[in-house]
Design an enzyme around this catalytic site. Sequence first.
Site, PDB file in Angstrom:
ATOM      1  N   TRP A   1      -1.018  37.182 -59.260  1.00  0.00           N
ATOM      2  CA  TRP A   1      -1.144  36.647 -60.616  1.00  0.00           C
ATOM      3  C   TRP A   1      -1.027  35.130 -60.621  1.00  0.00           C
ATOM      4  CZ3 TRP A   1      -3.721  39.684 -63.427  1.00  0.00           C
ATOM      5  CH2 TRP A   1      -3.535  41.064 -63.359  1.00  0.00           C
TER       6      TRP A   1
ATOM      7  N   ASP B   1       4.890  32.743 -66.469  1.00  0.00           N
ATOM      8  CA  ASP B   1       4.238  34.014 -66.797  1.00  0.00           C
ATOM      9  C   ASP B   1       5.302  35.089 -66.578  1.00  0.00           C
ATOM     10  OD1 ASP B   1       2.851  36.398 -66.836  1.00  0.00           O
ATOM     11  OD2 ASP B   1       1.416  35.862 -65.260  1.00  0.00           O
TER      12      ASP B   1
ATOM     13  N   LYS C   1       3.745  45.760 -70.401  1.00  0.00           N
ATOM     14  CA  LYS C   1       4.703  46.214 -69.390  1.00  0.00           C
ATOM     15  C   LYS C   1       6.069  46.490 -70.022  1.00  0.00           C
ATOM     16  CE  LYS C   1       1.559  44.407 -66.268  1.00  0.00           C
ATOM     17  NZ  LYS C   1       0.788  43.189 -66.063  1.00  0.00           N
TER      18      LYS C   1
HETATM   19  C1  LIG Z   1      -0.229  42.394 -65.749  1.00  0.00           C
HETATM   20  C2  LIG Z   1      -0.015  40.970 -65.470  1.00  0.00           C
HETATM   21  C3  LIG Z   1      -0.932  39.990 -65.870  1.00  0.00           C
HETATM   22  C4  LIG Z   1      -2.246  40.319 -66.548  1.00  0.00           C
HETATM   23  O1  LIG Z   1      -2.038  40.627 -67.835  1.00  0.00           O
HETATM   24  P1  LIG Z   1      -3.265  40.906 -68.844  1.00  0.00           P
HETATM   25  O2  LIG Z   1      -2.526  41.060 -70.125  1.00  0.00           O
HETATM   26  O3  LIG Z   1      -3.927  42.157 -68.350  1.00  0.00           O
HETATM   27  O4  LIG Z   1      -4.156  39.743 -68.806  1.00  0.00           O
HETATM   28  C5  LIG Z   1      -0.624  38.668 -65.624  1.00  0.00           C
HETATM   29  N1  LIG Z   1       0.526  38.319 -65.014  1.00  0.00           N
HETATM   30  C6  LIG Z   1       1.417  39.235 -64.599  1.00  0.00           C
HETATM   31  C7  LIG Z   1       2.677  38.803 -63.929  1.00  0.00           C
HETATM   32  C8  LIG Z   1       1.174  40.588 -64.812  1.00  0.00           C
HETATM   33  O5  LIG Z   1       2.074  41.495 -64.418  1.00  0.00           O
END
Ligand SMILES: *Cc1c(COP(=O)(O)O)cnc(C)c1O
Length: 359
Positions: free
Chosen positions: A102, A172, A196
């Site tokens: 990511w 993030d 999540k």
């Molecule tokens: C799942 C995830 C993403 C992607 O998220 P989307 O909402 O599908 O764009 C980005 N960063 C991390 C750490 C993730 O776990």
Amino acid sequence: MEAVYNFNAGPSALPKEVLERAQQELTNFSNTGMSVMELSHRSKEYEAVHQEAIDHLKELLNIPDNYQILLLQGGASLQFAMIPLQFLIEGKIGNYIITGSWSEKAIKEAKLIGETFIGGSAKENQFRSIPDIQSLQYNENDAYVHLTSNNTIFGTQWHEFPTITHAPLIADMSSDILSRSLNVDQFGIIYAGAQKNLGPSGVTVAIVREDLLEADVSHVPTMLQYKTHSNANSLYNTPPSFSIYVLNQVLRWVKEQGGVEILEKRNVAKAKLIYDAIDESNGFYRGHAEEARSNMNITFNLPSEEHNKAFLAEAKELGFVGLNGHRSVGGCRASTYNAVPVEACEKLRDFMKSFQEKS
Ligand SMILES: *Cc1c(COP(=O)(O)O)cnc(C)c1O
């Protein structure tokens, strides 16, 4: 229908109580005779839900008054672009700490927009750890420093964050927001796709320090400016109202559980059940992460690809869902987000022990 133990990486488990509540209210929300999905986003009933979700986030994460809480769309992936679009101007550098797939996706977007720099990386050791905080490198003209707080795919997590003052720290937190207490003050921006730990997909939370809303963004399309959404309390255009409604129900549930500190203790205990099964297996189960192990995504391999396959096939028979590793790394992964009950982790631990014994 037999009980399932949902270890999906995302979208992932939601609290059963939340789903039942949503079901009860599905066709008649708050005595409107309609579903919350059918209400105008300008109605007082919807606005109450919207505001409650924002207020709950503020309370649960102890977000100081000088931060705006935004409810956006486009997932965490759109944040990868929105951040450099607003802050990565001529003469500035986007500093990225690379700790997994990511982070790599985040820097890829920034490279389309401006100059980037890698201030630390765990790539040489296959993302089995997090760079040492002392080893991180910064530039005087960093526009920001970006990191991924929990590496969903490789299973590592920052357990302590760098304190920086020369530029905003941007994180993030898609896969560990609300799973542990946080010092929001340390960050300029925190963002997370909801699917999540927060709720269903479709809504993305961004927590933005107010001074960052003053950046000159006259070159940025309206929908991609944080300012647009902050000025309109995230009602500039139609919000993903049903996702925000479920998000609000999840936040209520977190409050009922006793808040983030209680969930944090529970999450550490849940992860420990599975890590203990790995650590006590004499090498039968080998964790991918060596240090900075994640309390959200536990990644491991068995002695051979055949063992992995047999393990996953048998687990599926027994009602375990989502234990296959990400397609880019293989092996196994158990995602133990907030809504995954302790019991599911105990069952997995028991299954890991019994599978090993008869192998
Ligand atoms: C799942 C995830 C993403 C992607 O998220 P989307 O909402 O599908 O764009 C980005 N960063 C991390 C750490 C993730 O776990």
